[in-house]
Motif scaffolding. Structure first.
Motif, PDB file in Angstrom:
ATOM      1  N   ARG A 196       0.652  -0.875  -0.167  1.00  0.00           N
ATOM      2  CA  ARG A 196      -0.177   0.307  -0.012  1.00  0.00           C
ATOM      3  C   ARG A 196       0.421   1.516   0.196  1.00  0.00           C
ATOM      4  O   ARG A 196       0.870   2.113  -0.543  1.00  0.00           O
ATOM      5  N   ILE A 226       1.705   1.789  -3.875  1.00  0.00           N
ATOM      6  CA  ILE A 226       1.035   2.300  -4.066  1.00  0.00           C
ATOM      7  C   ILE A 226       0.645   4.199  -3.702  1.00  0.00           C
ATOM      8  O   ILE A 226       0.857   4.753  -5.100  1.00  0.00           O
ATOM      9  N   ILE A 227       0.147   4.416  -3.055  1.00  0.00           N
ATOM     10  CA  ILE A 227      -0.070   6.196  -2.431  1.00  0.00           C
ATOM     11  C   ILE A 227       1.691   7.078  -3.207  1.00  0.00           C
ATOM     12  O   ILE A 227       1.430   8.145  -3.343  1.00  0.00           O
ATOM     13  N   TRP A 262       3.544   5.876  -5.349  1.00  0.00           N
ATOM     14  CA  TRP A 262       3.460   6.360  -7.075  1.00  0.00           C
ATOM     15  C   TRP A 262       2.410   6.771  -7.012  1.00  0.00           C
ATOM     16  O   TRP A 262       2.615   8.305  -8.042  1.00  0.00           O
ATOM     17  N   MET A 263       0.960   7.369  -6.856  1.00  0.00           N
ATOM     18  CA  MET A 263      -0.215   7.492  -6.429  1.00  0.00           C
ATOM     19  C   MET A 263       0.308   9.429  -6.806  1.00  0.00           C
ATOM     20  O   MET A 263      -0.020  10.140  -7.955  1.00  0.00           O
ATOM     21  N   LEU A 264       0.970   9.828  -5.820  1.00  0.00           N
ATOM     22  CA  LEU A 264       1.711  11.122  -5.412  1.00  0.00           C
ATOM     23  C   LEU A 264       2.474  11.577  -6.536  1.00  0.00           C
ATOM     24  O   LEU A 264       2.737  12.883  -6.906  1.00  0.00           O
ATOM     25  N   VAL A 302       3.028  10.663  -9.753  1.00  0.00           N
ATOM     26  CA  VAL A 302       1.694  10.758 -10.552  1.00  0.00           C
ATOM     27  C   VAL A 302       0.672  11.816 -11.284  1.00  0.00           C
ATOM     28  O   VAL A 302       0.946  12.836 -11.323  1.00  0.00           O
ATOM     29  N   VAL A 303       0.317  12.449  -9.915  1.00  0.00           N
ATOM     30  CA  VAL A 303      -0.224  13.479  -9.591  1.00  0.00           C
ATOM     31  C   VAL A 303       0.444  14.367  -9.649  1.00  0.00           C
ATOM     32  O   VAL A 303       0.405  15.432  -9.788  1.00  0.00           O
ATOM     33  N   GLY A 312       6.679  11.938  -2.169  1.00  0.00           N
ATOM     34  CA  GLY A 312       6.031  10.249  -2.922  1.00  0.00           C
ATOM     35  C   GLY A 312       7.109   9.194  -3.148  1.00  0.00           C
ATOM     36  O   GLY A 312       7.699   8.476  -3.025  1.00  0.00           O
TER      37      GLY A 312
END
Length: 67
Positions: free
Chosen positions: A4, A7-8, A10-12, A14-15, A53
């Motif tokens: 998890r 994933i968090i 990579w989300m940070l 990418v955004v 991130g």
């Protein structure tokens, strides 16, 4: 299985990269209204989020190596 934390992270990443690209393309390199202080703060904040991130992804990888 991907953790998890990774994933968090990579989300940070990418955004924040998406917002940086948007800001550079749409707001900075095209003529238009003056860029407000709030937008500059958001732009700098996106670099901070990018660093967080990246740290998150690296910490997840380091945790996975220790197991």
């Amino acid at each position: 299985m991907i953790s998890r934390q990774k994933i968090i992270g990579w989300m940070l990443v990418v955004v924040s990269v998406g917002y940086i690209a948007y800001f550079l393309k749409v707001r900075l390199f095209t003529p238009g209204p003056i860029i407000e202080k709030k937008e500059w703060v958001q732009f700098v904040g996106s670099f901070v989020i990018l660093m967080l991130g990246t740290i998150n992804v690296r910490m997840a990888a380091m945790r996975a190596r220790q197991r």
